[in-house]
Enzyme design. Structure first.
Site, PDB file in Angstrom:
ATOM      1  N   THR A   1       0.834  -1.206   0.000  1.00 48.94           N
ATOM      2  CA  THR A   1       0.000   0.000   0.000  1.00 48.94           C
ATOM      3  C   THR A   1       0.861   1.246   0.000  1.00 48.94           C
ATOM      4  O   THR A   1       0.449   2.298  -0.492  1.00 48.94           O
ATOM      5  CB  THR A   1      -0.946  -0.002   1.214  1.00 48.94           C
ATOM      6  OG1 THR A   1      -1.654  -1.241   1.252  1.00 48.94           O
ATOM      7  CG2 THR A   1      -1.948   1.135   1.146  1.00 48.94           C
TER       8      THR A   1
ATOM      9  N   TYR B   1       3.652 -12.254   5.114  1.00 41.46           N
ATOM     10  CA  TYR B   1       2.547 -11.697   4.341  1.00 41.46           C
ATOM     11  C   TYR B   1       2.250 -12.632   3.175  1.00 41.46           C
ATOM     12  O   TYR B   1       3.041 -12.779   2.252  1.00 41.46           O
ATOM     13  CB  TYR B   1       2.915 -10.294   3.847  1.00 41.46           C
ATOM     14  CG  TYR B   1       1.840  -9.561   3.086  1.00 41.46           C
ATOM     15  CD1 TYR B   1       0.495  -9.952   3.129  1.00 41.46           C
ATOM     16  CD2 TYR B   1       2.151  -8.440   2.325  1.00 41.46           C
ATOM     17  CE1 TYR B   1      -0.480  -9.272   2.444  1.00 41.46           C
ATOM     18  CE2 TYR B   1       1.185  -7.745   1.623  1.00 41.46           C
ATOM     19  CZ  TYR B   1      -0.127  -8.157   1.685  1.00 41.46           C
ATOM     20  OH  TYR B   1      -1.105  -7.477   0.991  1.00 41.46           O
TER      21      TYR B   1
ATOM     22  N   LYS C   1       0.086 -12.138   8.033  1.00 39.77           N
ATOM     23  CA  LYS C   1      -1.016 -11.407   7.417  1.00 39.77           C
ATOM     24  C   LYS C   1      -1.535 -12.280   6.286  1.00 39.77           C
ATOM     25  O   LYS C   1      -0.833 -12.523   5.308  1.00 39.77           O
ATOM     26  CB  LYS C   1      -0.531 -10.056   6.886  1.00 39.77           C
ATOM     27  CG  LYS C   1      -1.600  -9.261   6.139  1.00 39.77           C
ATOM     28  CD  LYS C   1      -1.011  -7.979   5.557  1.00 39.77           C
ATOM     29  CE  LYS C   1      -2.038  -7.231   4.710  1.00 39.77           C
ATOM     30  NZ  LYS C   1      -1.460  -6.012   4.079  1.00 39.77           N
TER      31      LYS C   1
ATOM     32  N   VAL D   1      -4.788  -5.957   9.079  1.00 44.22           N
ATOM     33  CA  VAL D   1      -3.824  -5.006   8.512  1.00 44.22           C
ATOM     34  C   VAL D   1      -4.540  -4.409   7.310  1.00 44.22           C
ATOM     35  O   VAL D   1      -4.697  -5.057   6.282  1.00 44.22           O
ATOM     36  CB  VAL D   1      -2.510  -5.681   8.099  1.00 44.22           C
ATOM     37  CG1 VAL D   1      -1.557  -4.644   7.495  1.00 44.22           C
ATOM     38  CG2 VAL D   1      -1.858  -6.365   9.291  1.00 44.22           C
TER      39      VAL D   1
END
Length: 295
Positions: free
Chosen positions: A52, A140, A168, A210
């Site tokens: 992001t 992740y 995540k 998250v």
């Protein structure tokens, strides 16, 4: 707590956008404003220079400068997690060591993209990076972006590495999420990587989210999880349904373009996006504006 490692990241973590100035350069003044805004609006932890944050277009020097600045601004109020993973194991080791030196609280390592390793390769990649540093590591798992998926068994095996403390999960697979929660130690945390699955994943034992959308609905996400904890499942579900259009709408175009646009519409300028991302069309902006008006 996992061994001697403190791993309480909170429930609502924001995957923070990276603010740029009008020329597309890193803007640390805007970053300070954004960090304060997020802390004041429900963010309990920050992931900095992740996807992001447009990590593919940030230089290593920009990432280090960003981590150093955010750590200074946060000043210990909430955890700061550095996105230092890539598809190059040795480069990830070197960058993670630099991240560690900036004073961040933890490291996030995305699954290696493009080279498509098998499960054994994924295990060895993450293990090698984790063992090169002392900070806690959050894995992740995001096959939609990386073209490779960590199986639940691989995550469970990696959870046995001393400083790999969290994952995540952005697979959208609730069965895999439940298996990971069931077969890892209670000190190992699992966070949703899909905003729209925050409550379902929390309900089967996840620790939180998250989130991209937390830039604009962080307080609502936090209240939803607090209500669930208080045994008010129907009330929590009502918040989920109410904000669901926002949670999905922030991905109606390549992220983080929608969320940066939404922030701008709320009076918080974080600049544009770097190529190969492009600004929203007028029609796409209208859709985001309609969503922002509901918040």
């Amino acid at each position: 707590m996992k061994g001697d490692i403190d791993v309480d990241f909170g429930k609502v973590l924001t995957a923070m956008v990276t603010p740029f100035d009008i020329n597309g350069n890193l803007d640390l003044a805007k970053t300070s404003t954004l960090v304060e805004y997020l802390i004041d609006h429900g963010t309990e932890g920050l992931v900095v220079a992740g996807t992001t944050g447009e990590s593919p277009t940030l230089t290593s020097e920009e990432k280090v400068a960003l981590w150093e600045h955010v750590v200074k601004v946060v000043n210990g109020r909430i955890p700061v997690i550095a996105g230092s993973g890539s598809n190059n194991t040795q480069a990830s080791i070197e960058l993670s060591k630099k991240a560690e030196q900036t004073g961040v609280d933890a490291i996030m390592l995305v699954a290696p993209y493009y080279n498509k390793p098998n499960q054994r390769g994924l295990y060895e990649h993450f293990k090698a990076i984790a063992k090169s540093i002392t900070k806690p590591v959050m894995l992740y798992n995001v096959p939609g972006r990386t073209a490779v998926r960590m199986n639940a068994d691989t995550v469970i095996k990696l959870s046995e590495v001393d400083n790999i403390v969290s994952v995540k999960e952005a697979t959208g697979d609730l069965d895999a999420v439940a298996e990971i929660v069931e077969k890892t130690d209670d000190s190992f945390s699992l966070y949703s990587g899909d905003d729209n699955l925050t409550l379902p994943i929390y309900a089967v034992g996840g620790n939180g989210i998250v989130s991209v959308s937390a830039h604009v609905v962080g307080e609502e996400l936090g209240e939803m999880l607090r209500l669930f904890d208080a045994g008010k499942g129907k009330e929590a579900a009502a918040i989920h349904r109410r904000i669901l259009p926002v949670l999905k709408g922030m991905f109606s175009a390549p992220s983080p373009t929608p969320i940066k646009t939404a922030l701008q519409m709320k009076g918080l300028d974080t600049g544009g996006v770097r190529l190969p991302l492009v600004p929203l069309t007028s029609e796409e902006r209208h859709t985001i504006q309609q969503l922002v008006d509901t918040i």
